[in-house]
Design an enzyme around this catalytic site. Structure first.
Site, PDB file in Angstrom:
ATOM      1  CG  HIS A 157      -0.341   0.163   2.634  1.00  0.00           C
ATOM      2  ND1 HIS A 157       0.653  -0.716   3.077  1.00  0.00           N
ATOM      3  CD2 HIS A 157      -0.732   1.091   3.425  1.00  0.00           C
ATOM      4  CE1 HIS A 157       0.925  -0.331   4.397  1.00  0.00           C
ATOM      5  NE2 HIS A 157       0.233   0.849   4.456  1.00  0.00           N
TER       6      HIS A 157
ATOM      7  CG  HIS B 244      -0.049   4.584   4.815  1.00  0.00           C
ATOM      8  ND1 HIS B 244      -0.837   3.727   5.580  1.00  0.00           N
ATOM      9  CD2 HIS B 244      -0.888   5.570   4.330  1.00  0.00           C
ATOM     10  CE1 HIS B 244      -2.122   4.263   5.600  1.00  0.00           C
ATOM     11  NE2 HIS B 244      -2.203   5.454   4.908  1.00  0.00           N
TER      12      HIS B 244
ATOM     13  CG  ASP C 209       5.207   3.045   7.227  1.00  0.00           C
ATOM     14  OD1 ASP C 209       4.120   3.368   6.569  1.00  0.00           O
ATOM     15  OD2 ASP C 209       4.693   2.443   8.042  1.00  0.00           O
ATOM     16  CG  HIS C 210       4.284  -0.184   3.955  1.00  0.00           C
ATOM     17  ND1 HIS C 210       4.364  -1.540   4.673  1.00  0.00           N
ATOM     18  CD2 HIS C 210       3.601   0.655   5.384  1.00  0.00           C
ATOM     19  CE1 HIS C 210       3.718  -1.286   5.714  1.00  0.00           C
ATOM     20  NE2 HIS C 210       3.277  -0.213   6.253  1.00  0.00           N
TER      21      HIS C 210
ATOM     22  CG  HIS D  85      -4.013   0.244   6.319  1.00  0.00           C
ATOM     23  ND1 HIS D  85      -4.251   0.238   7.740  1.00  0.00           N
ATOM     24  CD2 HIS D  85      -3.066   1.020   5.925  1.00  0.00           C
ATOM     25  CE1 HIS D  85      -3.121   0.909   7.926  1.00  0.00           C
ATOM     26  NE2 HIS D  85      -2.448   1.320   7.122  1.00  0.00           N
TER      27      HIS D  85
ATOM     28  CG  ASP E  57       0.527  -1.035   7.411  1.00  0.00           C
ATOM     29  OD1 ASP E  57       1.166  -1.943   7.818  1.00  0.00           O
ATOM     30  OD2 ASP E  57       0.695   0.180   7.424  1.00  0.00           O
TER      31      ASP E  57
ATOM     32  CG  HIS F 149       3.932  -2.234  10.890  1.00  0.00           C
ATOM     33  ND1 HIS F 149       3.000  -1.545  11.155  1.00  0.00           N
ATOM     34  CD2 HIS F 149       4.140  -1.575   9.667  1.00  0.00           C
ATOM     35  CE1 HIS F 149       2.575  -0.232  10.509  1.00  0.00           C
ATOM     36  NE2 HIS F 149       3.641  -0.536   9.678  1.00  0.00           N
TER      37      HIS F 149
HETATM   38 ZN   LIG Z   1      -0.150   1.899   6.562  1.00  0.00          ZN
END
Ligand SMILES: [Zn+2]
Length: 304
Positions: free
Chosen positions: A62, A64, A66-67, A140, A210, A268
């Site tokens: 996804h 976001h 941090d990914h 999510h 997530d 995570h």
């Molecule tokens: Zn996320």
């Protein structure tokens, strides 16, 4: 043949001195599949002595940061290393524009082949001789997908001593390995079970990025050998997990139990937890075989 997952990052939104942002590397038969690519992933690959050029496929769960913020460094690094082969990215369609925008002035030495993930449907998105990859929707704050990597069923193992005994031809061997019975010159049927042994069970690894608690995924990942499931929070933050559509260690353990997983890999972790033993403690009350993701550690999935 190797089927092993190396954790490159196990922290949630913020990196720490010992934990980077999410990225996993699956080594299946010495071919490398990168799953998520948080900022600093290239540095982690270098640090853990992984040959970056061997990565041909990248899966992003996804969008976001941090990914996936590590993707720009990865794509330019591959070019600086002189890559010629196509590089495949499986992600939500919005990423294609972000990449085009960010790298419009770069001249990459290779082609990027972009594969759009379906946000609402479970489907096979990758297939080769040895493995398949299935993508499935999670729950999510934005579209998020999980991935199931599974070995294909292998052919049956023929009992070698029976080849001369029944005077089996190459053609006979090919069909027996596929599961067919053998009919000899006298017309007798020799059952396949007598001629062969079961092949090893196909190995599998699921990456559940997530997500809030989502029991609907259990049938998709049923009997998975290694289940990675996010557990951002412990039980003391269960409400926060619900609000932010993340999972607790107990949520992850419930999914592992429902799916009859072999082993549960938690990661995570929110940086508010300095002692992670609480995650093992809470999860193992529900599902016994729990391990914590540690940056640089590999988790081998053995043949059974
Ligand atoms: Zn996320």
């Amino acid at each position: 043949m190797k089927f092993s997952v190396t954790v490159l990052g196990s922290s949630s939104a913020l990196p720490t001195a010992s934990r980077n942002l999410t990225a996993h590397l699956l080594n299946a038969y010495e071919r490398f599949f990168l799953i998520d690519c948080g900022e600093g992933t290239v540095r982690q690959l270098r640090r853990f002595k992984i040959n970056i050029s061997k990565i041909n496929n990248l899966f992003i769960s996804h969008l976001h940061g941090d990914h996936y913020f590590g993707i720009f460094g990865l794509l330019t690094t591959l070019s600086l290393l002189g890559r010629k082969k196509d590089f495949h990215i499986f992600a939500h369609e919005e990423l294609q524009e972000i990449i085009n925008c960010q790298l419009s002035h770069e001249h990459l030495s290779y082609e990027i082949i972009f594969h759009k993930l379906n946000k609402n449907k479970t489907e096979i998105i990758y297939e080769d001789k040895q493995i398949t990859v299935t993508s499935f929707p999670l729950k999510h704050r934005i579209a998020s997908n999980g991935f199931l990597f599974k070995e294909k069923e292998k052919e049956r193992n023929i009992k070698k001593e029976l080849i001369p005994y029944y005077k089996l031809s190459i053609k006979d061997i090919v069909s027996i390995k596929k599961g067919e019975d053998f009919i000899n010159a006298d017309g007798d049927i020799i059952p396949n079970k007598h001629l062969t042994l079961d092949p090893p069970k196909p190995r599998s690894y699921a990456f559940c990025s997530d997500t809030g608690f989502l029991p609907e995924i259990a049938p998709i990942i049923k009997n998975v050998d290694l289940l990675y499931h996010e557990s951002t929070f412990a039980d003391n933050m269960a409400l926060r997990a619900k609000e932010t559509l993340h999972s607790t260690a107990k949520d992850a353990a419930k999914i592992a139990k429902l799916a009859n997983a072999g082993q549960l890999l938690l990661g995570h972790f929110s940086t508010r937890y300095t002692d992670l033993s609480i995650f093992t403690k809470e999860a193992s009350q529900i599902f016994p075989n729990v391990v914590l993701a540690i940056d640089g550690k590999s988790y081998d999935i053995e043949n059974q």
